[in-house]
Design a protein around this motif. Sequence first.
Motif, PDB file in Angstrom:
ATOM      1  N   PRO A 111       0.801  -1.221   0.000  1.00  0.00           N
ATOM      2  CA  PRO A 111       0.000   0.000   0.000  1.00  0.00           C
ATOM      3  C   PRO A 111       0.836   1.273   0.000  1.00  0.00           C
ATOM      4  CG  PRO A 111       0.088  -0.924   2.192  1.00  0.00           C
ATOM      5  CD  PRO A 111       0.779  -1.918   1.294  1.00  0.00           C
ATOM      6  N   ALA A 112       0.214   2.314  -0.503  1.00  0.00           N
ATOM      7  CA  ALA A 112       0.759   3.664  -0.388  1.00  0.00           C
ATOM      8  C   ALA A 112       0.125   4.317   0.833  1.00  0.00           C
ATOM      9  CB  ALA A 112       0.433   4.468  -1.634  1.00  0.00           C
ATOM     10  N   PRO A 113       0.796   5.284   1.434  1.00  0.00           N
ATOM     11  CA  PRO A 113       0.196   5.939   2.611  1.00  0.00           C
ATOM     12  C   PRO A 113      -1.210   6.466   2.355  1.00  0.00           C
ATOM     13  CG  PRO A 113       2.493   6.547   2.418  1.00  0.00           C
ATOM     14  CD  PRO A 113       2.166   5.760   1.177  1.00  0.00           C
ATOM     15  N   ALA A 114      -1.455   6.935   1.139  1.00  0.00           N
ATOM     16  CA  ALA A 114      -2.772   7.500   0.826  1.00  0.00           C
ATOM     17  C   ALA A 114      -3.884   6.453   0.842  1.00  0.00           C
ATOM     18  CB  ALA A 114      -2.727   8.183  -0.533  1.00  0.00           C
ATOM     19  N   ASP A 115      -3.510   5.179   0.826  1.00  0.00           N
ATOM     20  CA  ASP A 115      -4.506   4.112   0.828  1.00  0.00           C
ATOM     21  C   ASP A 115      -5.099   3.860   2.204  1.00  0.00           C
ATOM     22  OD1 ASP A 115      -2.575   2.107  -1.523  1.00  0.00           O
ATOM     23  OD2 ASP A 115      -4.056   3.703  -1.863  1.00  0.00           O
ATOM     24  N   PHE A 116      -4.479   4.423   3.238  1.00  0.00           N
ATOM     25  CA  PHE A 116      -4.900   4.122   4.607  1.00  0.00           C
ATOM     26  C   PHE A 116      -5.448   5.364   5.293  1.00  0.00           C
ATOM     27  CE2 PHE A 116      -3.670  -0.218   5.709  1.00  0.00           C
ATOM     28  CZ  PHE A 116      -3.067  -0.589   4.526  1.00  0.00           C
ATOM     29  N   GLY A 117      -6.565   5.183   5.981  1.00  0.00           N
ATOM     30  CA  GLY A 117      -7.219   6.320   6.602  1.00  0.00           C
ATOM     31  C   GLY A 117      -6.967   6.463   8.090  1.00  0.00           C
ATOM     32  N   TYR A 118      -6.465   5.413   8.724  1.00  0.00           N
ATOM     33  CA  TYR A 118      -6.271   5.448  10.171  1.00  0.00           C
ATOM     34  C   TYR A 118      -4.818   5.124  10.497  1.00  0.00           C
ATOM     35  CZ  TYR A 118     -11.316   5.115   9.895  1.00  0.00           C
ATOM     36  OH  TYR A 118     -12.630   5.343   9.594  1.00  0.00           O
ATOM     37  N   TRP A 119      -4.258   5.900  11.425  1.00  0.00           N
ATOM     38  CA  TRP A 119      -2.830   5.808  11.730  1.00  0.00           C
ATOM     39  C   TRP A 119      -2.579   5.835  13.226  1.00  0.00           C
ATOM     40  CZ3 TRP A 119       0.887   5.295   7.959  1.00  0.00           C
ATOM     41  CH2 TRP A 119       0.445   5.444   6.641  1.00  0.00           C
ATOM     42  N   GLY A 120      -1.518   5.116  13.615  1.00  0.00           N
ATOM     43  CA  GLY A 120      -1.028   5.231  14.983  1.00  0.00           C
ATOM     44  C   GLY A 120      -0.056   6.390  15.088  1.00  0.00           C
ATOM     45  N   GLN A 121       0.483   6.561  16.287  1.00  0.00           N
ATOM     46  CA  GLN A 121       1.366   7.700  16.544  1.00  0.00           C
ATOM     47  C   GLN A 121       2.818   7.407  16.180  1.00  0.00           C
ATOM     48  OE1 GLN A 121       0.540   5.504  18.785  1.00  0.00           O
ATOM     49  NE2 GLN A 121       2.456   5.047  19.854  1.00  0.00           N
ATOM     50  N   GLY A 122       3.145   6.149  15.971  1.00  0.00           N
ATOM     51  CA  GLY A 122       4.491   5.772  15.563  1.00  0.00           C
ATOM     52  C   GLY A 122       5.356   5.291  16.705  1.00  0.00           C
ATOM     53  N   THR A 123       6.338   4.467  16.365  1.00  0.00           N
ATOM     54  CA  THR A 123       7.340   4.012  17.328  1.00  0.00           C
ATOM     55  C   THR A 123       8.703   4.034  16.633  1.00  0.00           C
ATOM     56  OG1 THR A 123       7.913   2.240  18.898  1.00  0.00           O
ATOM     57  CG2 THR A 123       7.004   1.543  16.776  1.00  0.00           C
ATOM     58  N   GLN A 124       9.702   4.557  17.331  1.00  0.00           N
ATOM     59  CA  GLN A 124      11.012   4.771  16.723  1.00  0.00           C
ATOM     60  C   GLN A 124      11.845   3.493  16.755  1.00  0.00           C
ATOM     61  OE1 GLN A 124      12.288   7.569  15.189  1.00  0.00           O
ATOM     62  NE2 GLN A 124      14.116   6.358  14.709  1.00  0.00           N
TER      63      GLN A 124
END
Length: 129
Positions: A111-124
């Motif tokens: 997938p491309a980022p634009a394909d997804f509507g919901y996101w987490g905050q991220g982990t480094q």
Amino acid sequence: QVQLVESGGGSVQSGGSLRLSCAASGYTYSTYCMGWFRQAPGKEREGVAAIDSYGSTTYADSVKGRFTISQDNAKNTLYLQMNSLKPEDTAMYYCAADRKAYYSGGYLNLPAPADFGYWGQGTQVTVSS
């Protein structure tokens, strides 16, 4: 309300392993397509791996054979097992979800980022040489 919470990031040496987790809530987890993305400083966000509601998976060429995406529908949790880590894997890693999945020739598309509507905050994730 869809919520995605990542965990498991950290600092490792080259060749090491990490397992990322993404706890999902607020929707019927098993019906969504789930993905892992990453973004390094100064670079665009890129797809790493995805898994659909049937368990089909896809990976970026750069991580094939080293990373494994999986999910536990009973726990509403997505995982990314990362082995043989390299310094170039250093990035913020994000979990994402969407109702839609995209296919070509019967295979799940990365997938491309634009394909997804919901996101987490991220982990480094930081990999040192």
